[in-house]
Write a protein that holds these residues in place. Structure first.
Motif, PDB file in Angstrom:
ATOM      1  N   SER A  96       2.907  -0.686  -4.120  1.00 35.71           N
ATOM      2  CA  SER A  96       1.957   0.420  -4.208  1.00 35.71           C
ATOM      3  C   SER A  96       2.619   1.728  -3.789  1.00 35.71           C
ATOM      4  CB  SER A  96       0.744   0.151  -3.311  1.00 35.71           C
ATOM      5  OG  SER A  96       0.080  -1.041  -3.709  1.00 35.71           O
ATOM      6  N   ASP A  97       2.151   2.818  -4.362  1.00 38.03           N
ATOM      7  CA  ASP A  97       2.729   4.129  -4.096  1.00 38.03           C
ATOM      8  C   ASP A  97       1.988   4.805  -2.940  1.00 38.03           C
ATOM      9  OD1 ASP A  97       4.319   6.349  -4.301  1.00 38.03           O
ATOM     10  OD2 ASP A  97       3.156   7.262  -5.920  1.00 38.03           O
ATOM     11  N   TYR A  98       2.114   4.213  -1.733  1.00 36.55           N
ATOM     12  CA  TYR A  98       1.455   4.747  -0.545  1.00 36.55           C
ATOM     13  C   TYR A  98       2.491   4.912   0.561  1.00 36.55           C
ATOM     14  CZ  TYR A  98      -3.154   3.794  -2.527  1.00 36.55           C
ATOM     15  OH  TYR A  98      -4.277   3.789  -3.313  1.00 36.55           O
ATOM     16  N   SER A  99       2.255   5.876   1.423  1.00 42.74           N
ATOM     17  CA  SER A  99       3.131   6.058   2.576  1.00 42.74           C
ATOM     18  C   SER A  99       2.713   5.160   3.738  1.00 42.74           C
ATOM     19  CB  SER A  99       3.113   7.517   3.030  1.00 42.74           C
ATOM     20  OG  SER A  99       3.670   8.350   2.039  1.00 42.74           O
TER      21      SER A  99
ATOM     22  N   ASP B 169      -3.675   9.335   1.710  1.00 39.82           N
ATOM     23  CA  ASP B 169      -3.664   7.910   1.360  1.00 39.82           C
ATOM     24  C   ASP B 169      -5.021   7.270   1.631  1.00 39.82           C
ATOM     25  OD1 ASP B 169      -1.065   7.988   0.519  1.00 39.82           O
ATOM     26  OD2 ASP B 169      -0.246   6.765   2.143  1.00 39.82           O
TER      27      ASP B 169
END
Length: 472
Positions: free
Chosen positions: A339-342, A391
């Motif tokens: 997933s493209d999350y920090s 996010d």
């Protein structure tokens, strides 16, 4: 030093060093041993990562927030220092995996991500049909080669396939060590999985047979209690209680150990203020980088230089309860690495630990920083909070700014037990027996990162010291 008394120096005042000092002092008092203790800590407080902030009625942990109840050394020490009455279990609830921009309920019956019930695994949307079929190969695959260390990633990918690993197992297991499961050692982190595979061949069948039995459904009026414990007054209060039991004369804060030399099996410990202390035995409860630096004259410690550590940060956000309009039924989620999350995980602390949060408020605790992507930890507090809120708003409907936030950075604080970790330590300890008799290593860099694991190591180090000094 009193004439004729042996001197034991404990270096490092985190929970390992604290436990060592407590149990050594206890043995000295109970058996009237002729030993003096010196506990040296480089910072101006004890407890290491165990730090609690009490603010506006909130109880916020900067580091660990709890420990596994089944690991009893923590509860035993809590009882010894009069803190057992403050222990409180977590409330349980649904846990989620954030994958493909969606929160998926954790499949029922999964133990550390390993499926043990067929129906929840088949019906979940967390995996594709090919991914589910690949995981089923576990039923027919042979065992791993006996006794061989390997990475967690290699072990689980072979048994269950990439999709199950990346969407479920990896976010759960790597969260404990903040590491890369394709580098972490199976034998040093979760040897029980290897043992289950060796005994039952199929990991799924083995975990089903050996895992905890499913509890009967609790009455709807009762909240099921979880397997974790913490202190109602915060983990720092536990540190304070241990320190209060120690003779204050043995504690030396704000002093760093720069170098240790061996002079005929008696040691000279040099401090950063130019002074030195003689020791007959030493417990080095220090991170591996510090240990290597202190013993720089001994080349066999050099492999510790290459042991990686990751940097992480925790972000606590306090809100009015009405600020979170999409209040999801659960206690938190972990994030799939695809997933493209920090953020790597989020705990809805006000639900998991109700005592931490005043009525009418909500408390979220998010985690950032992971192996291969640690730059976020170096950003300013405002930048980190902004990224975390962005996010969170993708998964939750947050309508107001937080009342306050607390960012806690832990630079190079999570030691990585890479493949071969146990063998490397065994070689170092063999050299220590010959060249540094009476010196013992303990702490999260060596034999377990959990708080009870560190207490266990502190106790073991005390036993080793007393044995070395001929006390029994």
């Amino acid at each position: 030093m009193e004439e004729g008394k042996k001197k034991v120096v404990i270096i490092g005042g985190g929970i390992t060093g604290l436990a060592s000092a407590f149990y050594l002092q206890k043995m000295i008092q109970e058996q009237n041993l002729s030993i003096n203790i010196q506990l040296i800590e480089s910072s101006h407080r004890l407890g290491g990562k165990l730090q609690t902030v009490i603010k506006d009625g909130f109880t916020i942990e900067r580091g660990p927030d709890s420990f596994l109840a089944r690991k009893t050394s923590m509860t035993r020490l809590a009882k010894e220092v009069g803190m057992d009455g403050q222990l409180v279990p977590n409330s349980t609830g649904k846990s989620y995996i954030l994958a493909s921009e969606e929160l998926h309920s954790m499949p029922g019956g999964s133990i550390m991500g390993i499926p043990t019930e067929i129906k929840p695994f088949i019906t979940t949307n967390l995996f594709s049909i090919p991914g589910k079929l690949r995981a089923a190969a576990d039923f027919i695959l042979p065992r791993s080669q006996s006794g061989q260390d390997q990475s967690l990633g290699q072990f689980f990918r072979r048994r269950l396939g990439d999709e199950v690993v990346e969407n479920l197992i990896e976010p759960l297991l790597s969260g404990i060590y903040a590491g890369d499961i394709d580098q972490l050692s199976l034998m040093s982190t979760f040897p029980q999985f290897y043992e289950v595979e060796q005994k039952y061949r199929s990991l799924i069948l083995g975990m089903k047979r050996t895992g905890p039995s499913q509890p009967k459904k609790a009455d709807s009026k009762d909240k099921k209690k979880g397997g974790f414990l913490t202190f109602r007054t915060g983990l720092q209060s536990f540190v304070d209680a241990i320190e209060a039991k120690l003779d204050p004369k043995i504690i030396l804060k704000g002093h760093r150990v720069d170098k240790i030399i061996n002079s005929h099996h008696r040691y000279e410990v040099f401090l950063n203020n130019g002074e030195s202390i003689h020791a007959d035995a030493i417990i080095a409860a220090t991170p591996h980088q510090v240990t290597q630096s202190m013993f720089s004259d001994f080349r066999f410690f050099e492999p510790l230089k290459s042991v990686p550590s990751t940097s992480v940060a925790t972000v606590a956000l306090a809100f009015p309860a009405e600020a979170i309009t999409n209040d999801i039924d659960g206690t938190g989620f972990v994030v799939s690495r695809n997933s493209d999350y920090s953020i790597t995980a989020c705990t809805w602390t006000h639900k998991k630990w109700e005592h931490t949060t005043p009525k009418g408020k909500a408390l979220l605790r998010c985690y950032v920083g992971k192996a291969g992507d640690q730059t976020i930890v170096d950003l300013s507090d405002d930048q980190i909070v902004k990224i975390v809120l962005e996010d969170l708003k993708l998964t939750m409907d947050i309508t107001k700014s937080p009342d306050f936030t607390i960012v806690s950075r832990w630079k190079n604080s999570m030691p990585q037990y890479t493949v071969g970790h146990k063998q490397r330590l065994a070689v170092i300890r063999e050299h220590m027996k010959k060249e540094l008799p009476g010196v013992f290593l303990a702490g999260s860099s060596y034999g377990g990162v959990g708080v009870p694991d560190c207490i266990d190591q502190g106790e073991e180090a005390v036993q080793n010291v007393l044995k070395y000094l001929g006390c029994f």
